[in-house]
Design a protein around this motif. Structure first.
Motif, short mmCIF file in Angstrom:
data_model
loop_
_atom_site.label_atom_id
_atom_site.label_comp_id
_atom_site.label_asym_id
_atom_site.label_seq_id
_atom_site.Cartn_x
_atom_site.Cartn_y
_atom_site.Cartn_z
N HIS A 161 6.94 -10.79 3.01
CA HIS A 161 6.86 -9.83 1.92
C HIS A 161 7.31 -10.49 0.62
O HIS A 161 6.68 -10.32 -0.42
N GLY A 162 8.40 -11.22 0.69
CA GLY A 162 8.87 -11.95 -0.49
C GLY A 162 10.22 -11.49 -1.01
O GLY A 162 10.84 -12.20 -1.81
N HIS A 163 10.69 -10.34 -0.58
CA HIS A 163 11.96 -9.84 -1.12
C HIS A 163 13.14 -10.71 -0.71
O HIS A 163 14.11 -10.81 -1.46
N ASP A 214 5.39 -3.55 2.99
CA ASP A 214 5.48 -2.27 2.29
C ASP A 214 4.24 -1.42 2.53
O ASP A 214 3.72 -0.76 1.63
N SER A 215 3.80 -1.41 3.79
CA SER A 215 2.74 -0.48 4.17
C SER A 215 3.34 0.92 4.27
O SER A 215 2.66 1.90 4.02
N GLU A 216 4.61 0.98 4.66
CA GLU A 216 5.32 2.24 4.91
C GLU A 216 4.66 3.05 6.02
O GLU A 216 4.77 4.27 6.06
N LEU A 217 3.99 2.34 6.94
CA LEU A 217 3.37 2.98 8.09
C LEU A 217 4.09 2.54 9.36
O LEU A 217 4.83 1.55 9.36
N GLU A 218 3.86 3.26 10.43
CA GLU A 218 4.41 2.89 11.73
C GLU A 218 3.60 1.74 12.31
O GLU A 218 2.44 1.56 11.97
N GLY A 219 4.21 0.99 13.20
CA GLY A 219 3.54 -0.16 13.79
C GLY A 219 2.27 0.18 14.54
O GLY A 219 1.36 -0.63 14.62
N SER A 255 0.83 -1.21 0.00
CA SER A 255 0.00 0.00 0.00
C SER A 255 0.86 1.26 0.00
O SER A 255 0.34 2.36 -0.23
N HIS A 256 2.14 1.13 0.24
CA HIS A 256 3.14 2.20 0.08
C HIS A 256 2.68 3.57 0.57
O HIS A 256 2.66 4.54 -0.19
N GLY A 257 2.32 3.63 1.83
CA GLY A 257 2.02 4.91 2.47
C GLY A 257 0.58 5.38 2.36
O GLY A 257 0.20 6.34 3.02
N ASN A 281 10.51 -4.51 2.09
CA ASN A 281 11.80 -3.85 1.85
C ASN A 281 11.71 -2.33 1.92
O ASN A 281 12.73 -1.66 2.04
N CYS A 282 10.50 -1.77 1.90
CA CYS A 282 10.33 -0.31 2.03
C CYS A 282 9.82 0.08 3.42
O CYS A 282 9.49 1.24 3.65
#
Length: 171
Positions: free
Chosen positions: A80-82, A36-41, A10-12, A55-56
């Protein structure tokens, strides 16, 4: 019957992710974000969601992978799969599934919505809520587990079913 919401990459995006989760929160038993949510926990959008680190995703808010015993005979493995090079091959991921005894594997990273079954293991990549590849639709999916079958139904971010991606597997 067990129902699982699966999202990834969702990248942010906060509002869009919250909309998808809120749409299904009351009908599912589990919610998985494959990284890769790029959000805080502690982001309110991720409340009640099992999230793995992509990875992001920086920091240590999320684990590298997660295992959830869904039924007596179905262990779900999420990553994630990376670390498994899923953009090139699924072989390392299939080895990991065998190693942990998973029957259901959820992953992201490639942003390609897909599902397939190999060696009695069902693999699901819900695609990306923000940056899809190989399709124009922003996607996620619901996995419904019955005693005789597993239905993987893909949806657009607006909540419309993507029939050509959706699949039923016999158990």
């Amino acid at each position: 019957m067990v129902k699982i919401l699966i999202v990834s990459d969702s990248h942010g995006w906060k509002t869009e992710l919250a909309n998808v989760i809120d749409r299904h929160r009351d009908e599912v038993n589990y919610m998985i974000h494959c990284g890769d949510s790029e959000l805080e926990g502690d982001a309110k959008q991720l409340k009640g969601v099992n999230v793995v680190r992509g990875n992001c995703d920086w920091g240590t808010d999320f684990p590298e992978d997660a295992m959830i015993q869904i039924t007596d005979d179905i262990l779900l493995y999420a990553t994630h799969g990376h670390h498994y090079n899923v953009k090139m091959t699924y072989v390392p991921l299939t080895y990991r599934a065998e190693e942990v005894g998973a029957r259901l594997v959820c992953f992201g990273h490639s942003h390609v919505a897909t599902t397939f079954k190999e060696n009695d293991v069902i693999y699901i990549n819900p695609g990306s809520l923000r940056l899809p590849r190989n399709r124009k639709e922003y996607t996620y999916c619901l996995c419904t587990i019955d005693k005789n079958s597993v239905d993987v139904t893909f949806y657009t971010i607006e909540g419309n079913i993507v029939e050509e991606l959706s699949t039923r597997y016999n158990m």
